[in-house]
Motif scaffolding. Structure first.
Motif, PDB file in Angstrom:
ATOM      1  N   VAL A  85       0.835  -1.189   0.000  1.00 23.95           N
ATOM      2  CA  VAL A  85       0.000   0.000   0.000  1.00 23.95           C
ATOM      3  C   VAL A  85       0.876   1.248   0.000  1.00 23.95           C
ATOM      4  CG1 VAL A  85      -1.687   1.321   1.344  1.00 23.95           C
ATOM      5  CG2 VAL A  85      -1.893  -1.164   1.170  1.00 23.95           C
ATOM      6  N   GLY A  86       0.503   2.239  -0.825  1.00 23.06           N
ATOM      7  CA  GLY A  86       1.231   3.494  -0.794  1.00 23.06           C
ATOM      8  C   GLY A  86       1.011   4.336  -2.026  1.00 23.06           C
ATOM      9  N   THR A  87       1.817   5.373  -2.135  1.00 22.62           N
ATOM     10  CA  THR A  87       1.756   6.326  -3.236  1.00 22.62           C
ATOM     11  C   THR A  87       3.172   6.716  -3.619  1.00 22.62           C
ATOM     12  OG1 THR A  87      -0.358   7.193  -2.482  1.00 22.62           O
ATOM     13  CG2 THR A  87       0.919   8.621  -3.918  1.00 22.62           C
ATOM     14  N   TYR A  88       3.393   6.971  -4.917  1.00 22.92           N
ATOM     15  CA  TYR A  88       4.714   7.413  -5.372  1.00 22.92           C
ATOM     16  C   TYR A  88       4.582   8.647  -6.255  1.00 22.92           C
ATOM     17  CZ  TYR A  88       4.031   5.937 -10.182  1.00 22.92           C
ATOM     18  OH  TYR A  88       3.578   5.850 -11.465  1.00 22.92           O
ATOM     19  N   ILE A  89       5.678   9.365  -6.372  1.00 25.06           N
ATOM     20  CA  ILE A  89       5.834  10.474  -7.317  1.00 25.06           C
ATOM     21  C   ILE A  89       7.192  10.281  -7.979  1.00 25.06           C
ATOM     22  CG2 ILE A  89       6.066  12.965  -7.617  1.00 25.06           C
ATOM     23  CD1 ILE A  89       4.558  13.258  -4.943  1.00 25.06           C
ATOM     24  N   HIS A 109       5.119  11.447 -13.155  1.00 25.74           N
ATOM     25  CA  HIS A 109       3.952  10.597 -12.958  1.00 25.74           C
ATOM     26  C   HIS A 109       3.822  10.203 -11.498  1.00 25.74           C
ATOM     27  CE1 HIS A 109       6.552   6.907 -13.134  1.00 25.74           C
ATOM     28  NE2 HIS A 109       7.239   7.668 -13.975  1.00 25.74           N
ATOM     29  N   SER A 110       2.605   9.873 -11.117  1.00 22.36           N
ATOM     30  CA  SER A 110       2.341   9.408  -9.759  1.00 22.36           C
ATOM     31  C   SER A 110       1.118   8.496  -9.787  1.00 22.36           C
ATOM     32  CB  SER A 110       2.107  10.583  -8.804  1.00 22.36           C
ATOM     33  OG  SER A 110       0.951  11.291  -9.169  1.00 22.36           O
ATOM     34  N   ALA A 111       0.997   7.699  -8.755  1.00 16.08           N
ATOM     35  CA  ALA A 111      -0.163   6.822  -8.595  1.00 16.08           C
ATOM     36  C   ALA A 111      -0.196   6.326  -7.158  1.00 16.08           C
ATOM     37  CB  ALA A 111      -0.106   5.634  -9.560  1.00 16.08           C
ATOM     38  N   THR A 165      -1.702   2.955  -4.657  1.00 16.49           N
ATOM     39  CA  THR A 165      -2.098   1.555  -4.745  1.00 16.49           C
ATOM     40  C   THR A 165      -2.553   1.057  -3.377  1.00 16.49           C
ATOM     41  OG1 THR A 165      -1.445  -0.697  -5.347  1.00 16.49           O
ATOM     42  CG2 THR A 165       0.268   0.700  -4.391  1.00 16.49           C
ATOM     43  N   SER A 166      -3.550   0.184  -3.399  1.00 21.10           N
ATOM     44  CA  SER A 166      -3.968  -0.488  -2.169  1.00 21.10           C
ATOM     45  C   SER A 166      -3.392  -1.901  -2.138  1.00 21.10           C
ATOM     46  CB  SER A 166      -5.494  -0.507  -2.061  1.00 21.10           C
ATOM     47  OG  SER A 166      -6.050  -1.198  -3.153  1.00 21.10           O
ATOM     48  N   GLY A 167      -2.461  -2.177  -3.030  1.00 21.81           N
ATOM     49  CA  GLY A 167      -1.783  -3.464  -3.052  1.00 21.81           C
ATOM     50  C   GLY A 167      -1.915  -4.209  -4.360  1.00 21.81           C
ATOM     51  N   SER A 168      -3.044  -4.034  -5.067  1.00 23.85           N
ATOM     52  CA  SER A 168      -3.235  -4.782  -6.313  1.00 23.85           C
ATOM     53  C   SER A 168      -3.828  -3.917  -7.422  1.00 23.85           C
ATOM     54  CB  SER A 168      -4.147  -5.984  -6.053  1.00 23.85           C
ATOM     55  OG  SER A 168      -5.414  -5.534  -5.600  1.00 23.85           O
ATOM     56  N   ASP A 169      -3.803  -2.602  -7.240  1.00 27.17           N
ATOM     57  CA  ASP A 169      -4.413  -1.718  -8.222  1.00 27.17           C
ATOM     58  C   ASP A 169      -3.547  -0.465  -8.392  1.00 27.17           C
ATOM     59  OD1 ASP A 169      -4.755  -0.495  -5.778  1.00 27.17           O
ATOM     60  OD2 ASP A 169      -6.859  -0.020  -6.067  1.00 27.17           O
ATOM     61  N   ARG A 170      -3.926   0.377  -9.364  1.00 24.77           N
ATOM     62  CA  ARG A 170      -3.325   1.706  -9.539  1.00 24.77           C
ATOM     63  C   ARG A 170      -4.478   2.693  -9.605  1.00 24.77           C
ATOM     64  NH1 ARG A 170       1.823   2.728 -11.439  1.00 24.77           N
ATOM     65  NH2 ARG A 170       1.082   4.425 -12.747  1.00 24.77           N
ATOM     66  N   THR A 171      -4.475   3.678  -8.713  1.00 29.09           N
ATOM     67  CA  THR A 171      -5.528   4.684  -8.696  1.00 29.09           C
ATOM     68  C   THR A 171      -4.907   6.067  -8.649  1.00 29.09           C
ATOM     69  OG1 THR A 171      -5.702   4.651  -6.285  1.00 29.09           O
ATOM     70  CG2 THR A 171      -7.141   3.140  -7.501  1.00 29.09           C
ATOM     71  N   ASN A 172      -5.741   7.079  -8.841  1.00 36.85           N
ATOM     72  CA  ASN A 172      -5.299   8.478  -8.765  1.00 36.85           C
ATOM     73  C   ASN A 172      -4.051   8.734  -9.599  1.00 36.85           C
ATOM     74  OD1 ASN A 172      -7.397   9.177  -6.905  1.00 36.85           O
ATOM     75  ND2 ASN A 172      -6.207   8.139  -5.319  1.00 36.85           N
ATOM     76  N   GLU A 173      -4.036   8.166 -10.799  1.00 37.76           N
ATOM     77  CA  GLU A 173      -2.867   8.290 -11.662  1.00 37.76           C
ATOM     78  C   GLU A 173      -2.743   9.694 -12.254  1.00 37.76           C
ATOM     79  OE1 GLU A 173      -1.785   4.714 -14.083  1.00 37.76           O
ATOM     80  OE2 GLU A 173      -3.852   4.182 -13.567  1.00 37.76           O
ATOM     81  N   PHE A 174      -1.512  10.142 -12.380  1.00 39.07           N
ATOM     82  CA  PHE A 174      -1.177  11.413 -13.011  1.00 39.07           C
ATOM     83  C   PHE A 174       0.051  11.167 -13.878  1.00 39.07           C
ATOM     84  CE2 PHE A 174       1.364  15.297 -13.095  1.00 39.07           C
ATOM     85  CZ  PHE A 174       0.440  16.205 -13.586  1.00 39.07           C
TER      86      PHE A 174
END
Length: 137
Positions: A60-64, A84-86, A88-97
Motif C-alpha cells: 500500500v502506498g503512493t509514489y511520485i 507521474h504518480s499513482a 495503490t492499495s496493493g493490487s491496483d493503480r488509482t489516482n494516476e497522473f
C-alpha cells in the motif's frame, strides 16, 4: 502522435536523504534514484528521482516520479522530462497522473507536450505510452 513500449528497471538505489525535521507517519517516506531501459516505439533510457510513502509488506502506498528521458519516441530522437504518480492499495493503480514537462524537449523532441501512462501486466511486464504533440507539427 502516440508511442508505446516496455521498460525494465536496470538500477534502483535508495537514498539516505531524509527531511529535517523528520515527521513519523504510518507509512515510511523514501527517496531513490532509478535507471530504466525502454524498448519499442519508446526506445532509450531514463533517470528518475523517485519518492514514495509505501509499506513493503502490504503493498500500500503512493509514489511520485520525475524522469529525464533520452532516446526516441516514434523514431524522433531527443530528450525530455515527464512526471507521474499513482496510489495503490496493493493490487491496483488509482489516482494516476502522467504529464510531459512543458519546454523540456530537445532535438527532434523540442516543443513536446502531452501525457501518457504506465501499466504493469499480470506477468510483470511494465508498459509505458505517450500521447504527444510537437510544436509546429
Amino acid at each position: 502522435m502516440k508511442a508505446s513500449g516496455t521498460f525494465t528497471v536496470s538500477s534502483f538505489v535508495p537514498s539516505e536523504l531524509k527531511p529535517e525535521p523528520e515527521v513519523s507517519t504510518a507509512l515510511p517516506v523514501g527517496l531513490a534514484t532509478i535507471v530504466k531501459v525502454f524498448e519499442g516505439e519508446v526506445a532509450g533510457r531514463s533517470t528518475t528521482l523517485f519518492t514514495a510513502a509505501f509499506d513493503q509488506e502490504s503493498g500500500v502506498g503512493t509514489y511520485i516520479a520525475m524522469e529525464s528521458f533520452e532516446g526516441a519516441l516514434a523514431a524522433r530522437e531527443g530528450t525530455f522530462n515527464f512526471v507521474h504518480s499513482a496510489a495503490t492499495s496493493g493490487s491496483d493503480r488509482t489516482n494516476e497522473f502522467f504529464t510531459i514537462v512543458p519546454s523540456s524537449g530537445t532535438a527532434a523532441l523540442a516543443g513536446i507536450s502531452g501525457g501518457g501512462g504506465l501499466a504493469v501486466d499480470e506477468d510483470g511486464t511494465h508498459r509505458v505510452w505517450f500521447e504527444f504533440e510537437l510544436a509546429g507539427q
